[in-house]
Scaffold this motif. Sequence first.
Motif, PDB file in Angstrom:
ATOM      1  N   HIS A  27       0.837  -1.186   0.000  1.00 31.04           N
ATOM      2  CA  HIS A  27       0.000   0.000   0.000  1.00 31.04           C
ATOM      3  C   HIS A  27       0.874   1.238   0.000  1.00 31.04           C
ATOM      4  O   HIS A  27       2.046   1.176   0.354  1.00 31.04           O
ATOM      5  CB  HIS A  27      -0.926   0.014   1.229  1.00 31.04           C
ATOM      6  N   LYS A  28       0.312   2.370  -0.415  1.00 30.79           N
ATOM      7  CA  LYS A  28       1.063   3.616  -0.454  1.00 30.79           C
ATOM      8  C   LYS A  28       1.217   4.184   0.953  1.00 30.79           C
ATOM      9  O   LYS A  28       0.337   4.042   1.802  1.00 30.79           O
ATOM     10  CB  LYS A  28       0.370   4.636  -1.353  1.00 30.79           C
ATOM     11  N   VAL A  29       2.355   4.840   1.199  1.00 26.33           N
ATOM     12  CA  VAL A  29       2.656   5.394   2.519  1.00 26.33           C
ATOM     13  C   VAL A  29       2.168   6.840   2.590  1.00 26.33           C
ATOM     14  O   VAL A  29       2.432   7.634   1.691  1.00 26.33           O
ATOM     15  CB  VAL A  29       4.176   5.340   2.787  1.00 26.33           C
ATOM     16  N   PRO A  30       1.451   7.196   3.656  1.00 31.10           N
ATOM     17  CA  PRO A  30       0.944   8.568   3.789  1.00 31.10           C
ATOM     18  C   PRO A  30       2.023   9.526   4.286  1.00 31.10           C
ATOM     19  O   PRO A  30       3.168   9.141   4.526  1.00 31.10           O
ATOM     20  CB  PRO A  30      -0.163   8.411   4.837  1.00 31.10           C
ATOM     21  N   ALA A  59     -12.643 -15.992   7.945  1.00 33.78           N
ATOM     22  CA  ALA A  59     -11.777 -15.843   6.778  1.00 33.78           C
ATOM     23  C   ALA A  59     -10.404 -15.329   7.190  1.00 33.78           C
ATOM     24  O   ALA A  59     -10.261 -14.580   8.159  1.00 33.78           O
ATOM     25  CB  ALA A  59     -12.415 -14.870   5.783  1.00 33.78           C
ATOM     26  N   ASP A  60      -9.380 -15.734   6.446  1.00 35.12           N
ATOM     27  CA  ASP A  60      -8.039 -15.197   6.654  1.00 35.12           C
ATOM     28  C   ASP A  60      -8.040 -13.695   6.404  1.00 35.12           C
ATOM     29  O   ASP A  60      -8.786 -13.189   5.564  1.00 35.12           O
ATOM     30  CB  ASP A  60      -7.035 -15.834   5.693  1.00 35.12           C
ATOM     31  N   LEU A  61      -7.185 -12.982   7.119  1.00 31.28           N
ATOM     32  CA  LEU A  61      -6.993 -11.548   6.916  1.00 31.28           C
ATOM     33  C   LEU A  61      -5.595 -11.334   6.361  1.00 31.28           C
ATOM     34  O   LEU A  61      -4.618 -11.828   6.913  1.00 31.28           O
ATOM     35  CB  LEU A  61      -7.162 -10.805   8.240  1.00 31.28           C
ATOM     36  N   GLN A  62      -5.492 -10.595   5.270  1.00 28.98           N
ATOM     37  CA  GLN A  62      -4.226 -10.447   4.577  1.00 28.98           C
ATOM     38  C   GLN A  62      -3.312  -9.432   5.276  1.00 28.98           C
ATOM     39  O   GLN A  62      -3.786  -8.445   5.831  1.00 28.98           O
ATOM     40  CB  GLN A  62      -4.450 -10.004   3.136  1.00 28.98           C
ATOM     41  N   PRO A  63      -1.996  -9.658   5.206  1.00 24.81           N
ATOM     42  CA  PRO A  63      -1.042  -8.639   5.675  1.00 24.81           C
ATOM     43  C   PRO A  63      -0.871  -7.567   4.609  1.00 24.81           C
ATOM     44  O   PRO A  63      -1.397  -7.684   3.506  1.00 24.81           O
ATOM     45  CB  PRO A  63       0.251  -9.449   5.841  1.00 24.81           C
ATOM     46  N   SER A  64      -0.143  -6.522   4.946  1.00 29.43           N
ATOM     47  CA  SER A  64       0.175  -5.490   3.962  1.00 29.43           C
ATOM     48  C   SER A  64       1.456  -4.792   4.374  1.00 29.43           C
ATOM     49  O   SER A  64       1.699  -4.588   5.559  1.00 29.43           O
ATOM     50  CB  SER A  64      -0.969  -4.473   3.851  1.00 29.43           C
ATOM     51  N   MET A  65       2.273  -4.434   3.388  1.00 29.59           N
ATOM     52  CA  MET A  65       3.536  -3.757   3.678  1.00 29.59           C
ATOM     53  C   MET A  65       3.637  -2.494   2.841  1.00 29.59           C
ATOM     54  O   MET A  65       3.048  -2.395   1.761  1.00 29.59           O
ATOM     55  CB  MET A  65       4.732  -4.682   3.414  1.00 29.59           C
ATOM     56  N   GLY A 128       2.585  -4.491  28.308  1.00 31.58           N
ATOM     57  CA  GLY A 128       2.967  -5.716  27.624  1.00 31.58           C
ATOM     58  C   GLY A 128       3.392  -5.398  26.203  1.00 31.58           C
ATOM     59  O   GLY A 128       3.861  -4.290  25.912  1.00 31.58           O
ATOM     60  N   SER A 129       3.217  -6.350  25.334  1.00 33.26           N
ATOM     61  CA  SER A 129       3.607  -6.212  23.944  1.00 33.26           C
ATOM     62  C   SER A 129       2.393  -6.377  23.048  1.00 33.26           C
ATOM     63  O   SER A 129       1.315  -6.770  23.497  1.00 33.26           O
ATOM     64  CB  SER A 129       4.667  -7.257  23.582  1.00 33.26           C
ATOM     65  N   GLY A 130       2.576  -6.072  21.780  1.00 32.32           N
ATOM     66  CA  GLY A 130       1.516  -6.238  20.799  1.00 32.32           C
ATOM     67  C   GLY A 130       2.104  -6.132  19.411  1.00 32.32           C
ATOM     68  O   GLY A 130       3.324  -6.122  19.238  1.00 32.32           O
ATOM     69  N   ALA A 131       1.228  -6.043  18.418  1.00 29.98           N
ATOM     70  CA  ALA A 131       1.700  -5.935  17.037  1.00 29.98           C
ATOM     71  C   ALA A 131       0.632  -5.273  16.188  1.00 29.98           C
ATOM     72  O   ALA A 131      -0.574  -5.414  16.445  1.00 29.98           O
ATOM     73  CB  ALA A 131       2.023  -7.313  16.476  1.00 29.98           C
ATOM     74  N   LEU A 132       1.056  -4.549  15.166  1.00 28.90           N
ATOM     75  CA  LEU A 132       0.118  -3.960  14.218  1.00 28.90           C
ATOM     76  C   LEU A 132      -0.540  -5.079  13.417  1.00 28.90           C
ATOM     77  O   LEU A 132       0.141  -5.883  12.785  1.00 28.90           O
ATOM     78  CB  LEU A 132       0.849  -2.983  13.292  1.00 28.90           C
ATOM     79  N   ILE A 133      -1.863  -5.120  13.443  1.00 25.10           N
ATOM     80  CA  ILE A 133      -2.627  -6.175  12.783  1.00 25.10           C
ATOM     81  C   ILE A 133      -3.591  -5.588  11.750  1.00 25.10           C
ATOM     82  O   ILE A 133      -4.373  -6.301  11.132  1.00 25.10           O
ATOM     83  CB  ILE A 133      -3.372  -7.033  13.831  1.00 25.10           C
ATOM     84  N   GLY A 134      -3.540  -4.266  11.561  1.00 22.84           N
ATOM     85  CA  GLY A 134      -4.376  -3.568  10.594  1.00 22.84           C
ATOM     86  C   GLY A 134      -3.917  -2.129  10.488  1.00 22.84           C
ATOM     87  O   GLY A 134      -2.989  -1.700  11.187  1.00 22.84           O
ATOM     88  N   PRO A 135      -4.526  -1.337   9.612  1.00 17.70           N
ATOM     89  CA  PRO A 135      -4.094   0.057   9.414  1.00 17.70           C
ATOM     90  C   PRO A 135      -4.084   0.885  10.695  1.00 17.70           C
ATOM     91  O   PRO A 135      -3.214   1.721  10.897  1.00 17.70           O
ATOM     92  CB  PRO A 135      -5.114   0.601   8.410  1.00 17.70           C
ATOM     93  N   ARG A 136      -5.074   0.663  11.570  1.00 23.09           N
ATOM     94  CA  ARG A 136      -5.131   1.396  12.847  1.00 23.09           C
ATOM     95  C   ARG A 136      -5.423   0.442  13.991  1.00 23.09           C
ATOM     96  O   ARG A 136      -6.079   0.787  14.972  1.00 23.09           O
ATOM     97  CB  ARG A 136      -6.201   2.494  12.788  1.00 23.09           C
ATOM     98  N   HIS A 137      -4.937  -0.794  13.875  1.00 21.58           N
ATOM     99  CA  HIS A 137      -5.306  -1.865  14.796  1.00 21.58           C
ATOM    100  C   HIS A 137      -4.071  -2.523  15.398  1.00 21.58           C
ATOM    101  O   HIS A 137      -3.142  -2.884  14.675  1.00 21.58           O
ATOM    102  CB  HIS A 137      -6.129  -2.927  14.068  1.00 21.58           C
ATOM    103  N   VAL A 138      -4.088  -2.682  16.717  1.00 23.33           N
ATOM    104  CA  VAL A 138      -3.008  -3.371  17.426  1.00 23.33           C
ATOM    105  C   VAL A 138      -3.590  -4.572  18.154  1.00 23.33           C
ATOM    106  O   VAL A 138      -4.594  -4.450  18.877  1.00 23.33           O
ATOM    107  CB  VAL A 138      -2.299  -2.435  18.426  1.00 23.33           C
TER     108      VAL A 138
END
Length: 319
Positions: A27-30, A59-65, A128-138
């Motif tokens: 995806h394009k970077v803002p 359903a599977d959720l796709q990654p994005s870079m 604790g820890s976490g990870a980005l799992i969507g555009p605005r989601h941890v």
Amino acid sequence: MPGTPDSNRPPLSAAEIRTSPLHVPQHKVPDPNGLKPVELPKSTVVPVKTPAAGAQPAADLQPSMPDHQDGIRFEPERFQVGEPPQLVFAGQELEPLLVFNPDGRRVYDDRSFPWVLACNVSSGSGSGSGALIGPRHVLTASHVIDWQALTVSVSLVQGSTQLASAGGTHIMAYEHIVDVTYSNADDDYAVVMLDRRLGDGFGFFGCRTYDSGWDNETANWFNIAYERIIHSTAANFQTGFFLDEDDFDLGGGRMLITKTGDFLKGMSGSPVFGFWPEGPFVVGVASAGASGGLGGNYNAIAGGNNLTRLVNKARADFP
């Protein structure tokens, strides 16, 4: 299972990753100014029902870079540090609880995808820890959230540098867990919606439901997390550990057991993921450790179809 044809295929081995490039959606970077931190907001809890045990698979959720990334490293760049501090009690050096020798975790400093996706999560008295799992989601563990304070802050730190931070606006979880037990560890996850779209700038993981056919058959799993005993700011990674779905857990949330993956308290909420041809997918969240009993010593990873359902709902309701 819905998703790609690779949904039931185990994650790629190191040799497979090195010999065939991964085809991760981009995806394009803002504008990077949109990543500047702001005043921490109060989060709103979003009611969400635990799905029935017989509900349809998610359903599977796709990654994005980001589109400026040329490729994916199989391992992150190491962060050069000195010897870890010793833990001493009554003159005797101790090993940290539930770290299985040899300790497989290594400190790293890497701004590339997906290693940059590790998040420090703070919530009132919890952390604790976490990870980005969507555009605005941890994605993190439910017990990392302070369900009384309802404030959440997230930061992306590599080495000793904070790259970005954001506050949580909404929180979604099946259970508001304070103390992790055997009965609730399988649903010990939460998704935090942020006031900044950090995933647009850094990318985000996909999410896939763990398949019990992978039990003890593959050690091609990865984890990225923060733990102050290892380093005060830098993230750490590990790989080469096995997972085993709890045979007595039959609901939509499933406990994945590992007796070879190394986890400590600060790593709660961190992602356990594998690489597939279309990129990295999270299959579980570090929850808790258990000592003794019939199962011996093990670390519990929260996974199952409910995890994928929760991330699906969070992405759909808060795009």
